[in-house]
Design an enzyme around this catalytic site. Structure first.
Site, mmCIF file in Angstrom:
data_model
loop_
_atom_site.group_PDB
_atom_site.id
_atom_site.type_symbol
_atom_site.label_atom_id
_atom_site.label_comp_id
_atom_site.label_asym_id
_atom_site.label_seq_id
_atom_site.Cartn_x
_atom_site.Cartn_y
_atom_site.Cartn_z
ATOM 1 N N GLN A 1 -4.376 -5.348 6.887
ATOM 2 C CA GLN A 1 -5.369 -6.253 6.284
ATOM 3 C C GLN A 1 -5.281 -7.673 6.840
ATOM 4 O O GLN A 1 -5.972 -8.564 6.344
ATOM 5 C CB GLN A 1 -5.200 -6.285 4.756
ATOM 6 C CG GLN A 1 -5.373 -4.945 4.066
ATOM 7 C CD GLN A 1 -6.793 -4.387 4.157
ATOM 8 O OE1 GLN A 1 -7.726 -5.073 4.573
ATOM 9 N NE2 GLN A 1 -6.961 -3.138 3.756
ATOM 10 N N CYS B 1 -4.977 2.649 -3.477
ATOM 11 C CA CYS B 1 -3.708 3.142 -2.911
ATOM 12 C C CYS B 1 -2.605 2.109 -3.075
ATOM 13 O O CYS B 1 -1.751 1.937 -2.184
ATOM 14 C CB CYS B 1 -3.855 3.525 -1.437
ATOM 15 S SG CYS B 1 -5.086 4.780 -1.150
ATOM 16 N N HIS C 1 0.868 -1.180 0.000
ATOM 17 C CA HIS C 1 0.000 0.000 0.000
ATOM 18 C C HIS C 1 0.912 1.240 0.000
ATOM 19 O O HIS C 1 2.032 1.185 0.511
ATOM 20 C CB HIS C 1 -0.832 -0.052 1.286
ATOM 21 C CG HIS C 1 -1.855 1.016 1.441
ATOM 22 N ND1 HIS C 1 -1.553 2.282 1.895
ATOM 23 C CD2 HIS C 1 -3.194 1.020 1.235
ATOM 24 C CE1 HIS C 1 -2.656 3.007 1.963
ATOM 25 N NE2 HIS C 1 -3.674 2.262 1.563
ATOM 26 N N LYS D 1 -10.336 -0.830 10.656
ATOM 27 C CA LYS D 1 -10.486 -2.030 9.809
ATOM 28 C C LYS D 1 -10.737 -3.264 10.672
ATOM 29 O O LYS D 1 -10.847 -4.375 10.159
ATOM 30 C CB LYS D 1 -9.222 -2.240 8.970
ATOM 31 C CG LYS D 1 -8.950 -1.109 7.967
ATOM 32 C CD LYS D 1 -7.771 -1.455 7.099
ATOM 33 C CE LYS D 1 -7.156 -0.266 6.388
ATOM 34 N NZ LYS D 1 -7.971 0.335 5.355
ATOM 35 N N ASP E 1 3.160 -4.799 7.891
ATOM 36 C CA ASP E 1 1.938 -4.009 7.766
ATOM 37 C C ASP E 1 0.762 -4.974 7.911
ATOM 38 O O ASP E 1 0.439 -5.729 6.990
ATOM 39 C CB ASP E 1 1.927 -3.306 6.398
ATOM 40 C CG ASP E 1 0.647 -2.508 6.171
ATOM 41 O OD1 ASP E 1 -0.279 -2.619 6.998
ATOM 42 O OD2 ASP E 1 0.581 -1.787 5.154
#
Ligand code: C6P
Length: 422
Positions: A219, A380, A139, A242, A216
């Site tokens: 997600q 993104c 991202h 999220k 990261d």
């Protein structure tokens, strides 16, 4: 309490019943909404998730019963608010499997967490001639801060490419990783492809060359059990919104030893031990990285979201979503003129696609008319679009409240796209 007892009994008997989406859906008031006269089908969970009543109530309780600033007041309300804020950190640390609570820093979200590491750890450790390794499926939040750091420090940004299925090419990772690498920044799950990356392997190899790894988890944390120690990562970032929590709050996990040695990212109130005009002594972890009044409501809401996820069980959430994704993949493959973007070995959360008949934005608009919310665009992650030779994709992303009926409504909408445009 009732949920915990039921869970304990099931654990004793070894029986783990699947999630019951109908019961879960009743916890999310917004899922009863209609859009353009149709029941809402929310498939934009990678952008942000909806919030269960438990989260909304926790936030309302804070403002109606004990609103006060934290770590400052001797008065009753401030003490209650401080206890709730500190308790939220304890819950977040347990959720991520941190060794001690102070390894968890509250930030605005994954983006700010990455910026914190790039500014603080990065400026301290990255020198001219060093390398930072990222991947082709990051991202923008896990690209741009490293680009800026490289420009400032004279380091070089290297990128591990991805194959046609959307998997990382691990032979290239092995080739690019070397003794000049200072930091590897890699997404756990790609927001544009759904690829789940082999973090344990990446972390072990990164440590073998003496570098650190930032994962990261924006997600991954909503979709699967995460344990930072089992993953072997040095830094892990995620976003509350999220994970069924509020916007404006996120987490940075960092190994205590690393965080301890890092300079502050921002400065001001609540991050100091003492200030004179000659010299400031910074506070200890975690306050060193939390300058100013924090997002108290956000931390409390996020803690309620983590309680909610824990009560459902992350293993059960993962199993439910895996089943749904398999179902959606085969249903989407049957839509004429539809091409799935990538076919990763392991997928979570996301399925992206393009259609011969229509641009992703047109797909998004037709679906919206039918009450179906997906995301259309570059997500993104422009380098991923470039890699697959498209300007944009349509993306359906799933959460614990989604059902096969949601997938069926999505597919019906895609047939409508073909009817209108093909
Ligand atoms: N992806 C999406 O629709 P923030 O905005 O800080 O909460 O999260 C940034 C971020 C970082 N990494 C990954 C892998 C992400 O997916 C995101 C956010 C959203 O895909 C909004 S662009």
């Amino acid at each position: 309490m009732a949920v915990n007892m039921a869970q304990e009994t099931r654990q004793e008997t070894g029986e783990v019943p699947p999630l019951d989406p109908a019961r879960i859906r009743a916890d999310f008031p917004i899922l009863a909404a209609t859009v353009h006269g149709n029941p809402l089908v929310y498939l934009d969970n990678a952008a942000t998730t909806q919030k269960p009543r438990a989260v909304l109530d926790a936030i309302a309780r804070y403002y109606t019963e004990y609103n006060a600033n934290v770590h400052r007041g001797v008065h009753y309300l401030s003490q209650v608010a401080t206890e709730a804020y500190d308790e939220a950190r304890r819950k977040a640390a347990a959720f991520l499997g941190a060794t001690v609570d102070c390894e968890v820093i509250f930030t605005r979200g994954a983006t700010e967490s990455i910026n914190l590491v790039a500014h603080s750890y990065g400026r301290q450790h990255v020198l001219p001639g060093d390398e930072i390794l990222i991947t082709g499926m990051e991202h923008h939040s896990n690209i741009v801060p490293w680009q800026i750091l490289c420009k400032e420090s004279g380091a070089t940004l290297r990128v591990v490419p991805i194959d046609d299925d959307g998997n990382l090419i691990m032979e290239e990772f092995d080739r690019l990783l070397n003794e000049r690498t200072r930091l590897v920044a890699v997404t756990h799950v790609s927001n544009a492809l759904g690829t789940v990356n082999p973090i344990r392997d990446i972390a072990a190899k990164t440590h073998a060359v003496g570098a650190v790894v930032l994962v990261d988890g924006a997600q991954s944390a909503p979709h699967m059990p995460v344990n930072v120690r089992e993953l072997g990562c040095d830094f892990f970032v995620c976003s509350g919104h999220k994970m069924y929590g509020p916007t404006g709050i996120g987490l940075l996990y960092g190994r205590a030893e690393l965080l301890d040695a890092m300079p502050p990212y921002q400065s001001g109130g609540d991050m100091i031990l003492s200030v004179t005009f000659e010299k400031t002594i910074y506070g200890r972890l975690p306050s060193k990285f939390e300058a100013g009044t924090p997002h108290i409501e956000g931390a409390i809401g996020l803690a309620a979201a983590l309680d909610y996820l824990n009560a459902q069980g992350l293993d059960r959430v993962a199993a439910h979503e895996r089943g749904l994704i398999r179902y959606a993949e085969s249903a989407l493959r049957a839509v004429p003129g539809l091409r799935l973007m990538g076919a990763p070995r392991q997928r979570a959360g996301v399925i992206a696609f393009t259609m011969d008949a229509a641009h992703p934005h047109d797909i998004g608009q037709v679906l919206d008319e039918a009450g179906v919310a997906i995301r259309a665009g570059h997500h993104c992650a422009q380098p991923v679009m470039k890699r697959f030779g498209v300007p944009a994709s349509a993306r359906a992303s799933f959460g614990l409240y989604n059902t096969r009926d949601d997938v069926d409504t999505l597919v019906q909408g895609l047939h409508e796209v073909n009817r209108i445009f093909a």
